[in-house]
Design a protein around this motif. Structure first.
Motif, mmCIF file in Angstrom:
data_model
loop_
_atom_site.group_PDB
_atom_site.id
_atom_site.type_symbol
_atom_site.label_atom_id
_atom_site.label_comp_id
_atom_site.label_asym_id
_atom_site.label_seq_id
_atom_site.Cartn_x
_atom_site.Cartn_y
_atom_site.Cartn_z
ATOM 1 N N PRO A 41 -47.272 5.143 -35.811
ATOM 2 C CA PRO A 41 -47.537 6.122 -34.752
ATOM 3 C C PRO A 41 -46.360 6.428 -33.819
ATOM 4 C CG PRO A 41 -48.650 4.036 -34.277
ATOM 5 C CD PRO A 41 -47.938 3.849 -35.575
ATOM 6 N N PHE A 42 -45.153 6.097 -34.224
ATOM 7 C CA PHE A 42 -43.953 6.372 -33.413
ATOM 8 C C PHE A 42 -42.810 6.776 -34.343
ATOM 9 C CE2 PHE A 42 -46.547 3.487 -30.920
ATOM 10 C CZ PHE A 42 -46.621 4.173 -29.720
ATOM 11 N N ALA A 43 -41.707 7.170 -33.723
ATOM 12 C CA ALA A 43 -40.561 7.653 -34.490
ATOM 13 C C ALA A 43 -39.978 6.565 -35.394
ATOM 14 C CB ALA A 43 -39.489 8.155 -33.522
ATOM 15 N N GLY A 46 -37.835 2.747 -34.684
ATOM 16 C CA GLY A 46 -38.316 1.968 -33.535
ATOM 17 C C GLY A 46 -38.983 0.678 -33.990
ATOM 18 N N PRO A 47 -39.456 -0.130 -33.041
ATOM 19 C CA PRO A 47 -39.991 -1.448 -33.396
ATOM 20 C C PRO A 47 -41.205 -1.422 -34.320
ATOM 21 C CG PRO A 47 -40.290 -0.963 -31.035
ATOM 22 C CD PRO A 47 -39.393 0.098 -31.596
ATOM 23 N N THR A 48 -42.134 -0.478 -34.118
ATOM 24 C CA THR A 48 -43.325 -0.435 -34.986
ATOM 25 C C THR A 48 -42.910 -0.078 -36.409
ATOM 26 O OG1 THR A 48 -44.492 0.399 -33.050
ATOM 27 C CG2 THR A 48 -45.679 0.484 -35.129
ATOM 28 N N ASP A 49 -42.023 0.886 -36.499
ATOM 29 C CA ASP A 49 -41.515 1.333 -37.798
ATOM 30 C C ASP A 49 -40.800 0.183 -38.522
ATOM 31 O OD1 ASP A 49 -40.813 3.787 -39.498
ATOM 32 O OD2 ASP A 49 -38.819 2.967 -39.085
ATOM 33 N N VAL A 50 -39.985 -0.544 -37.792
ATOM 34 C CA VAL A 50 -39.209 -1.632 -38.400
ATOM 35 C C VAL A 50 -40.134 -2.727 -38.928
ATOM 36 C CG1 VAL A 50 -37.557 -3.487 -37.885
ATOM 37 C CG2 VAL A 50 -37.080 -1.151 -37.134
ATOM 38 N N GLY A 97 -50.711 -0.318 -36.027
ATOM 39 C CA GLY A 97 -50.882 -0.029 -34.600
ATOM 40 C C GLY A 97 -50.293 -1.134 -33.753
ATOM 41 N N HIS A 98 -50.551 -1.059 -32.452
ATOM 42 C CA HIS A 98 -50.051 -2.122 -31.576
ATOM 43 C C HIS A 98 -50.856 -2.227 -30.285
ATOM 44 C CE1 HIS A 98 -48.198 0.972 -29.263
ATOM 45 N NE2 HIS A 98 -46.926 0.691 -29.441
ATOM 46 N N MET A 99 -50.360 -3.042 -29.406
ATOM 47 C CA MET A 99 -51.046 -3.301 -28.141
ATOM 48 C C MET A 99 -51.351 -2.006 -27.382
ATOM 49 S SD MET A 99 -50.012 -3.511 -24.751
ATOM 50 C CE MET A 99 -48.541 -4.332 -24.225
ATOM 51 N N HIS A 162 -39.449 5.581 -21.972
ATOM 52 C CA HIS A 162 -40.582 4.955 -22.673
ATOM 53 C C HIS A 162 -41.033 5.834 -23.831
ATOM 54 C CE1 HIS A 162 -43.552 7.663 -20.857
ATOM 55 N NE2 HIS A 162 -42.913 7.509 -19.715
ATOM 56 N N ALA A 163 -42.045 5.372 -24.554
ATOM 57 C CA ALA A 163 -42.473 6.065 -25.779
ATOM 58 C C ALA A 163 -43.784 6.821 -25.583
ATOM 59 C CB ALA A 163 -42.594 5.058 -26.912
ATOM 60 N N GLY A 164 -44.032 7.283 -24.375
ATOM 61 C CA GLY A 164 -45.244 8.067 -24.119
ATOM 62 C C GLY A 164 -46.311 7.242 -23.415
ATOM 63 N N SER A 167 -47.945 3.788 -24.509
ATOM 64 C CA SER A 167 -47.095 3.010 -25.424
ATOM 65 C C SER A 167 -46.777 1.659 -24.768
ATOM 66 C CB SER A 167 -45.798 3.767 -25.717
ATOM 67 O OG SER A 167 -45.052 3.920 -24.532
ATOM 68 N N VAL A 168 -46.286 0.743 -25.559
ATOM 69 C CA VAL A 168 -45.952 -0.582 -25.033
ATOM 70 C C VAL A 168 -44.876 -0.483 -23.953
ATOM 71 C CG1 VAL A 168 -44.829 -2.759 -25.654
ATOM 72 C CG2 VAL A 168 -46.668 -1.855 -27.083
ATOM 73 N N SER A 169 -43.873 0.316 -24.214
ATOM 74 C CA SER A 169 -42.775 0.448 -23.241
ATOM 75 C C SER A 169 -43.267 1.062 -21.928
ATOM 76 C CB SER A 169 -41.648 1.299 -23.844
ATOM 77 O OG SER A 169 -42.177 2.417 -24.523
ATOM 78 N N HIS A 170 -44.193 1.997 -22.027
ATOM 79 C CA HIS A 170 -44.746 2.617 -20.813
ATOM 80 C C HIS A 170 -45.592 1.608 -20.030
ATOM 81 C CE1 HIS A 170 -48.200 4.818 -18.896
ATOM 82 N NE2 HIS A 170 -47.184 5.364 -18.272
ATOM 83 N N SER A 190 -40.449 10.107 -28.277
ATOM 84 C CA SER A 190 -41.452 9.992 -29.350
ATOM 85 C C SER A 190 -41.518 8.571 -29.925
ATOM 86 C CB SER A 190 -41.128 10.982 -30.471
ATOM 87 O OG SER A 190 -39.825 10.714 -30.962
ATOM 88 N N GLY A 191 -40.752 7.681 -29.339
ATOM 89 C CA GLY A 191 -40.742 6.290 -29.770
ATOM 90 C C GLY A 191 -39.576 5.625 -29.075
ATOM 91 N N THR A 192 -39.530 4.299 -29.091
ATOM 92 C CA THR A 192 -38.384 3.670 -28.430
ATOM 93 C C THR A 192 -37.158 3.612 -29.351
ATOM 94 O OG1 THR A 192 -39.304 1.467 -28.857
ATOM 95 C CG2 THR A 192 -39.646 2.397 -26.656
ATOM 96 N N GLY A 193 -37.302 4.073 -30.597
ATOM 97 C CA GLY A 193 -36.107 4.288 -31.430
ATOM 98 C C GLY A 193 -35.221 5.338 -30.770
ATOM 99 N N PRO A 194 -35.733 6.561 -30.581
ATOM 100 C CA PRO A 194 -34.935 7.577 -29.875
ATOM 101 C C PRO A 194 -34.653 7.224 -28.420
ATOM 102 C CG PRO A 194 -37.061 8.493 -30.602
ATOM 103 C CD PRO A 194 -36.929 7.133 -31.213
HETATM 104 C C1 MLT Z 1 -42.089 2.301 -31.157
HETATM 105 O O1 MLT Z 1 -42.232 1.902 -32.304
HETATM 106 O O2 MLT Z 1 -41.392 3.288 -30.884
HETATM 107 C C2 MLT Z 1 -42.711 1.514 -30.053
HETATM 108 O O3 MLT Z 1 -43.613 0.584 -30.512
HETATM 109 C C3 MLT Z 1 -43.108 2.364 -28.945
HETATM 110 C C4 MLT Z 1 -43.719 1.657 -27.780
HETATM 111 O O4 MLT Z 1 -44.905 1.422 -27.841
HETATM 112 O O5 MLT Z 1 -43.058 1.395 -26.776
#
Ligand code: MLT
Length: 327
Positions: A41-43, A46-50, A97-99, A162-164, A167-170, A190-194
């Motif tokens: 669900p993110f760019a 970023g961490p979810t993608d990785v 997904g995530h937290m 933050h990523a919206g 999001s975790v970062s937000h 759109s994610g913490t990658g960008p």
């Molecule tokens: C991400 O993959 O970009 C992050 O998990 C975004 C976030 O939740 O901060």
């Protein structure tokens, strides 16, 4: 007289031999018979993608089918999670997904089009992801105490990436800001990658991000890390102090990534995916990559669908009172 029972039980030997031969292999190949789509669900990057790519890369070998990652961005991960909730419950569309997507979104989005507990079958927890306070490398504060003083004094000038919303970062920086009693400008990506690219490029000031995204950049010296918001230091970043050591013990935050299927996905498919995910987490190469990036590998007990269901329930209960007043 030959009874139906006799004929059926002796089928493989005589009259129904061809039918038996036909049905047995078809049963053995019921799932998966084609590639699986894993929604992230993110760019990308970023961490979810990785985390999703590392774990599903190994799962594909176990399942004998490719797992295709589809990055679907928007609304702090809730756009993609809505899509996953509405997907066919046949095991071919899953979500990492995530937290945020499966807990913090509940209090933050009053019109959320899914409910993390009602619309998904939990499959497995994949990783714990500690949160760090990070800044562009030329951000003036040298340590966490200076960061606190600086952000309080310049709250209207500084900005946090933050990523919206949700999001975790937000959510993590919302918690930090409530502790500091400040409301800096927030800059969504759109994610913490960008967002990380913008931090490295000096276009934003700071971010509360998951460790998986941060270790390579901290080690390369392209950003600075003030503290990690967990009780202990992380082995991947031994020189980064905990928030308690650095003077802000109230700021504690750790996120997680987990795999879900749409509600109604069969128990057999969930069990097969859970076994493949758990096997991936036990693989030495997968473990090494996740640990190098600072993630926490769940224990066998933490990887069960039941344990993930409990985690989601507890996380919604934990974040709702914290985030509800902000809506
Ligand atoms: C991400 O993959 O970009 C992050 O998990 C975004 C976030 O939740 O901060």
């Amino acid at each position: 007289m030959t009874s139906i029972r006799t004929l059926t039980s002796g089928a493989c030997a005589v009259a129904l031999a061809s039918l038996c031969i036909f049905t047995a292999p078809a049963k053995a190949q019921t799932y998966p018979t084609r590639s699986i789509t894993m929604i992230v669900p993110f760019a990308a990057g970023g961490p979810t993608d990785v985390v999703a790519r590392i774990v599903t890369g190994h799962m594909a070998q176990t399942l004998g089918q490719s797992v295709i990652i589809e990055n679907v961005v928007g609304a702090g991960g809730t756009t993609a999670t809505t899509r996953a909730a509405r997907a066919a419950n046949d095991g071919y569309t899953l979500i990492t997904g995530h937290m945020g997507t499966h807990a913090a979104s509940v209090p933050l989005y009053p019109k959320l089009a899914y409910h993390p507990e009602k619309d998904f079958e939990p499959i497995a927890l994949l990783a714990g992801t500690p949160i760090l306070i990070l800044a562009r490398k030329d951000f003036p504060p040298k340590d966490l105490n200076e960061f606190v003083t600086y952000v309080k004094a310049n709250a209207e000038k500084v900005n946090a990436a933050h990523a919206g919303v949700g999001s975790v970062s937000h959510v993590s920086c919302e918690l930090l800001h409530s502790i500091l009693d400040v409301k800096p400008v927030s800059v969504p990506f759109s994610g913490t990658g960008p967002a990380m690219n913008a931090l490295v490029g000096g276009q934003v000031d700071y971010m509360c991000d998951q460790i998986v995204n941060a270790v390579p950049q901290i080690n390369a010296g392209t950003i600075k890390a003030y503290a990690i918001a967990t009780p202990q230091r992380n082995p991947s970043l031994p020189n980064v102090p905990t928030t308690a050591e650095a003077g802000l013990p109230k700021f504690q935050a750790q996120a997680w990534n987990a795999m879900f299927a749409p509600k109604g996905t069969s128990a057999a498919i969930v069990a097969s995916l859970n076994a493949a995910a758990s096997k991936a987490l036990d693989d030495e190469t997968v473990k090494k990559r996740l640990l190098e990036l600072g993630s926490v590998i769940p224990t066998a007990a933490e990887r069960t669908p039941e344990a993930l269901a409990t985690l989601v329930k507890n996380e919604i209960a934990k974040w709702t009172p914290v985030l509800k007043p902000a809506t």
